[in-house]
Design a protein around this motif. Structure first.
Motif, PDB file in Angstrom:
ATOM      1  N   THR A  33     138.199 -56.050  14.669  1.00 18.10           N
ATOM      2  CA  THR A  33     139.427 -55.490  14.106  1.00 18.10           C
ATOM      3  C   THR A  33     139.950 -56.415  13.006  1.00 18.10           C
ATOM      4  N   PRO A  34     140.759 -55.886  12.113  1.00 15.94           N
ATOM      5  CA  PRO A  34     141.337 -56.734  11.068  1.00 15.94           C
ATOM      6  C   PRO A  34     142.229 -57.828  11.662  1.00 15.94           C
ATOM      7  N   ASP A  35     142.320 -58.956  10.956  1.00 15.70           N
ATOM      8  CA  ASP A  35     143.115 -60.088  11.443  1.00 15.70           C
ATOM      9  C   ASP A  35     144.567 -59.710  11.688  1.00 15.70           C
ATOM     10  N   LYS A  36     145.047 -58.759  10.923  1.00 15.52           N
ATOM     11  CA  LYS A  36     146.435 -58.326  11.043  1.00 15.52           C
ATOM     12  C   LYS A  36     146.748 -57.806  12.449  1.00 15.52           C
ATOM     13  N   TYR A  37     145.798 -57.112  13.050  1.00 13.60           N
ATOM     14  CA  TYR A  37     146.020 -56.509  14.366  1.00 13.60           C
ATOM     15  C   TYR A  37     145.441 -57.329  15.515  1.00 13.60           C
ATOM     16  N   ARG A  38     144.554 -58.248  15.223  1.00 13.14           N
ATOM     17  CA  ARG A  38     143.833 -58.974  16.266  1.00 13.14           C
ATOM     18  C   ARG A  38     144.769 -59.733  17.203  1.00 13.14           C
ATOM     19  N   LYS A  39     145.746 -60.426  16.658  1.00  9.57           N
ATOM     20  CA  LYS A  39     146.652 -61.211  17.504  1.00  9.57           C
ATOM     21  C   LYS A  39     147.537 -60.318  18.364  1.00  9.57           C
ATOM     22  N   GLN A  40     147.788 -59.119  17.916  1.00  8.47           N
ATOM     23  CA  GLN A  40     148.610 -58.194  18.690  1.00  8.47           C
ATOM     24  C   GLN A  40     147.815 -57.522  19.805  1.00  8.47           C
ATOM     25  N   ILE A  41     146.543 -57.273  19.569  1.00 10.93           N
ATOM     26  CA  ILE A  41     145.708 -56.546  20.524  1.00 10.93           C
ATOM     27  C   ILE A  41     145.127 -57.450  21.603  1.00 10.93           C
ATOM     28  N   LEU A  42     144.778 -58.665  21.253  1.00 11.32           N
ATOM     29  CA  LEU A  42     144.024 -59.548  22.142  1.00 11.32           C
ATOM     30  C   LEU A  42     144.645 -59.739  23.526  1.00 11.32           C
ATOM     31  N   PRO A  43     145.949 -60.008  23.656  1.00 11.57           N
ATOM     32  CA  PRO A  43     146.502 -60.175  25.011  1.00 11.57           C
ATOM     33  C   PRO A  43     146.349 -58.932  25.882  1.00 11.57           C
ATOM     34  N   TYR A  44     146.523 -57.769  25.287  1.00 11.59           N
ATOM     35  CA  TYR A  44     146.433 -56.524  26.056  1.00 11.59           C
ATOM     36  C   TYR A  44     145.001 -56.219  26.475  1.00 11.59           C
ATOM     37  N   VAL A  45     144.051 -56.645  25.666  1.00 13.68           N
ATOM     38  CA  VAL A  45     142.649 -56.411  25.998  1.00 13.68           C
ATOM     39  C   VAL A  45     142.265 -57.191  27.242  1.00 13.68           C
ATOM     40  N   PHE A  46     142.772 -58.400  27.377  1.00 11.32           N
ATOM     41  CA  PHE A  46     142.390 -59.208  28.523  1.00 11.32           C
ATOM     42  C   PHE A  46     143.214 -58.919  29.772  1.00 11.32           C
ATOM     43  N   ILE A  47     144.430 -58.441  29.616  1.00  9.34           N
ATOM     44  CA  ILE A  47     145.228 -58.132  30.794  1.00  9.34           C
ATOM     45  C   ILE A  47     145.057 -56.674  31.228  1.00  9.34           C
ATOM     46  N   PRO A  49     142.299 -54.724  32.002  1.00  9.23           N
ATOM     47  CA  PRO A  49     141.494 -54.471  33.203  1.00  9.23           C
ATOM     48  C   PRO A  49     142.167 -54.942  34.494  1.00  9.23           C
ATOM     49  N   VAL A  50     142.908 -56.037  34.415  1.00  8.76           N
ATOM     50  CA  VAL A  50     143.611 -56.527  35.600  1.00  8.76           C
ATOM     51  C   VAL A  50     144.695 -55.544  36.007  1.00  8.76           C
ATOM     52  N   LEU A  51     145.441 -55.050  35.046  1.00  8.79           N
ATOM     53  CA  LEU A  51     146.475 -54.070  35.360  1.00  8.79           C
ATOM     54  C   LEU A  51     145.880 -52.785  35.915  1.00  8.79           C
ATOM     55  N   ALA A  52     144.732 -52.386  35.402  1.00 14.64           N
ATOM     56  CA  ALA A  52     144.063 -51.186  35.918  1.00 14.64           C
ATOM     57  C   ALA A  52     143.635 -51.392  37.370  1.00 14.64           C
ATOM     58  N   LEU A  53     143.092 -52.556  37.674  1.00 11.04           N
ATOM     59  CA  LEU A  53     142.692 -52.840  39.060  1.00 11.04           C
ATOM     60  C   LEU A  53     143.895 -52.887  39.998  1.00 11.04           C
ATOM     61  N   VAL A  54     144.984 -53.484  39.552  1.00 17.09           N
ATOM     62  CA  VAL A  54     146.193 -53.523  40.378  1.00 17.09           C
ATOM     63  C   VAL A  54     146.681 -52.109  40.645  1.00 17.09           C
ATOM     64  N   TYR A  60     148.429 -46.888  43.398  1.00 19.37           N
ATOM     65  CA  TYR A  60     147.956 -45.552  43.761  1.00 19.37           C
ATOM     66  C   TYR A  60     147.931 -45.337  45.278  1.00 19.37           C
ATOM     67  N   PRO A  61     147.357 -46.255  46.066  1.00 18.95           N
ATOM     68  CA  PRO A  61     147.386 -46.038  47.524  1.00 18.95           C
ATOM     69  C   PRO A  61     148.803 -46.012  48.104  1.00 18.95           C
ATOM     70  N   THR A  62     149.709 -46.773  47.506  1.00 16.06           N
ATOM     71  CA  THR A  62     151.092 -46.757  47.989  1.00 16.06           C
ATOM     72  C   THR A  62     151.708 -45.378  47.815  1.00 16.06           C
ATOM     73  N   PHE A  63     151.532 -44.793  46.645  1.00 17.30           N
ATOM     74  CA  PHE A  63     152.086 -43.459  46.416  1.00 17.30           C
ATOM     75  C   PHE A  63     151.388 -42.397  47.254  1.00 17.30           C
ATOM     76  N   LYS A  64     150.090 -42.534  47.453  1.00 17.21           N
ATOM     77  CA  LYS A  64     149.383 -41.576  48.315  1.00 17.21           C
ATOM     78  C   LYS A  64     149.870 -41.693  49.759  1.00 17.21           C
ATOM     79  N   THR A  65     150.135 -42.903  50.215  1.00 14.47           N
ATOM     80  CA  THR A  65     150.659 -43.104  51.568  1.00 14.47           C
ATOM     81  C   THR A  65     152.030 -42.463  51.709  1.00 14.47           C
TER      82      THR A  65
END
Length: 72
Positions: A33-47, A49-54, A60-65
């Protein structure tokens, strides 16, 4: 017993390999990606998958329960 150990080791190796591959691929995409957007995107890219797993493993199981608790 030996079969369970082999399965556990395979799960650890496979899980680590998949995790490394996902983060490597996502980092490679961010580097394209262009440098202009790289610093804005990078933190979200690494967090992301963790947020998706959480969400998948906790939220999801809490709401199903809660939903099932109101059923007959």
């Amino acid at each position: 017993m030996l079969n369970a150990i082999i399965i556990a080791l395979a799960a650890i190796i496979l899980g680590s390999t998949i995790t490394f591959s996902v983060y490597w691929a996502m980092n490679a995409l961010v580097l394209r990606t262009p440098d202009k957007y790289r610093k804005q995107i990078l933190p979200y890219v690494f967090i992301g998958p963790v947020l998706a797993l959480v969400f998948v493993m906790l939220v999801y199981p809490t709401f199903k329960t809660l939903q099932f608790s109101f059923m007959d």
